[in-house]
Design a protein around this motif. Sequence first.
Motif, PDB file in Angstrom:
ATOM      1  N   TYR A 232      41.275 -31.550  -6.717  1.00 38.44           N
ATOM      2  CA  TYR A 232      41.617 -32.909  -7.145  1.00 38.44           C
ATOM      3  C   TYR A 232      42.470 -33.619  -6.098  1.00 38.44           C
TER       4      TYR A 232
ATOM      5  N   GLU B  18      34.754 -31.901 -12.708  1.00 38.42           N
ATOM      6  CA  GLU B  18      35.338 -31.936 -14.050  1.00 38.42           C
ATOM      7  C   GLU B  18      34.724 -30.835 -14.921  1.00 38.42           C
TER       8      GLU B  18
ATOM      9  N   THR C 289      36.215 -27.586 -13.991  1.00 34.71           N
ATOM     10  CA  THR C 289      37.605 -27.546 -14.459  1.00 34.71           C
ATOM     11  C   THR C 289      37.678 -27.289 -15.952  1.00 34.71           C
TER      12      THR C 289
ATOM     13  N   TYR D  39      44.778 -28.818 -18.550  1.00 34.67           N
ATOM     14  CA  TYR D  39      43.956 -29.751 -17.776  1.00 34.67           C
ATOM     15  C   TYR D  39      44.801 -30.863 -17.163  1.00 34.67           C
TER      16      TYR D  39
ATOM     17  N   ARG E 103      44.872 -31.970 -13.265  1.00 38.39           N
ATOM     18  CA  ARG E 103      44.343 -33.282 -12.885  1.00 38.39           C
ATOM     19  C   ARG E 103      45.402 -34.180 -12.263  1.00 38.39           C
TER      20      ARG E 103
ATOM     21  N   HIS F 207      40.620 -41.488 -19.932  1.00 33.96           N
ATOM     22  CA  HIS F 207      40.008 -40.340 -19.256  1.00 33.96           C
ATOM     23  C   HIS F 207      40.338 -39.037 -19.984  1.00 33.96           C
TER      24      HIS F 207
ATOM     25  N   MET G  87      37.493 -36.562 -21.628  1.00 34.79           N
ATOM     26  CA  MET G  87      37.304 -35.171 -21.221  1.00 34.79           C
ATOM     27  C   MET G  87      37.424 -34.211 -22.413  1.00 34.79           C
TER      28      MET G  87
ATOM     29  N   GLN H 222      28.524 -34.298 -19.230  1.00 28.48           N
ATOM     30  CA  GLN H 222      29.494 -34.791 -18.253  1.00 28.48           C
ATOM     31  C   GLN H 222      28.838 -35.812 -17.330  1.00 28.48           C
TER      32      GLN H 222
ATOM     33  N   SER I  34      29.606 -39.838 -16.983  1.00 26.72           N
ATOM     34  CA  SER I  34      29.893 -40.452 -15.694  1.00 26.72           C
ATOM     35  C   SER I  34      28.929 -41.595 -15.403  1.00 26.72           C
TER      36      SER I  34
END
Length: 396
Positions: free
Chosen positions: A23, A125, A128, A139, A143, A317, A321, A337, A341
Amino acid sequence: MTDPAASALRSRLPPGLRLSLYYAALFSVVGVQMPYWPLWLEAQALTPAQIGLLLAVGFWAKVLANPLIGRAVDVHGRRRGPMLILASVALTAYALFAVAEGFPALLALSIVSTAAFAALMPLGENITLLTVYERKLDYGRIRMWGSLTFIAGSLAGGWLLLDLPTDVILWAILGGIALTIGACALLPDVRTRSRREDGPAPAIAPLLRHPAFLLFLGTAAVIQASHAVYYGFATLHWQAAGLSEDVIGGLWAIGVVAEVVLFLVGNRLVARLGPARLLLLGGLGGVVRWSVMAVTVDPVILAPVQCLHALTFGATHLGAMHFIARAVPPAYSGRAQAIYSSAALGAGMGLAMGLSGRLFEAAGGQAFLAMTVLGAAGLLGGRLLAARWDGGRLPV
């Protein structure tokens, strides 16, 4: 980084640290690109409408690329290898900006570079989130390292532009992507079982028909799209109003500092409020933030208002997630995911960015009022999602 060297480092570094490094590298690029890429494009003698179009087509490229990449990941089960390829393509495409001339060449490179670089985010992501839930990691604290390097990038970019030409923006982006390639090589090699082993991937249609998933996508999309004028034209707007590059960089940094604070307490917020109410807060923050930005360029007022980035981006965000992690079955995770996006950060932002260029050209700072409307729509969507989703896996 050679594979033996990367393998040796992977064996020594814990997964949480390797994810944090990813990240940090990725957002060292975004921290320069987001505030200052419009300045580089303006230096190529482009109009606001042309700049808006170049920024928009990049987002639209995600709409096509991300679902295809997400499906390939779910089919083959691998993530790290494709990410290394995508990062290398992004580095090559951005390097070609140095010799590109004319709007058509810039348009073509914008599509390729943004599609390749943007596809790194949902894959990263996904790695992760799978690692976080498997190893019980936090998380938000992973992040936040992306947010910290975003701050560093935005501040450094402002300081560099005080004394150097706008070409420094492109070279800083290239350096950040090179670091990202190295960080991708260190990522945990998270794999889901290959569909060749388990049979065909389950059809995505049932998930796309589920009302709660569609409501989630729409809510996240309008809140993220409400950032279009800010991402595309806030720097140009503030520069035209007489704010210096270091003040502008500081304003961008303030927003992300607030985001970092939110990520630090992210687990507690998710446990207390749940993903849907975090989305609701994101919409509420947008209503306030964009309304104020439409009527003032006073940095004394803008500085505290920028703290609402913790809600408009951070809470949105974080809610998105954790919605995907809680609501979407693992067999759909890569595609979910990618669809998020594509919809929230691709189609929605692409439409809004394309319109924002013309809005800014016609109305200047008043264009932020259109973003207020999108924030209000997100507020309503978050409220409906909180009422209609029970917090568990969607039955698909």
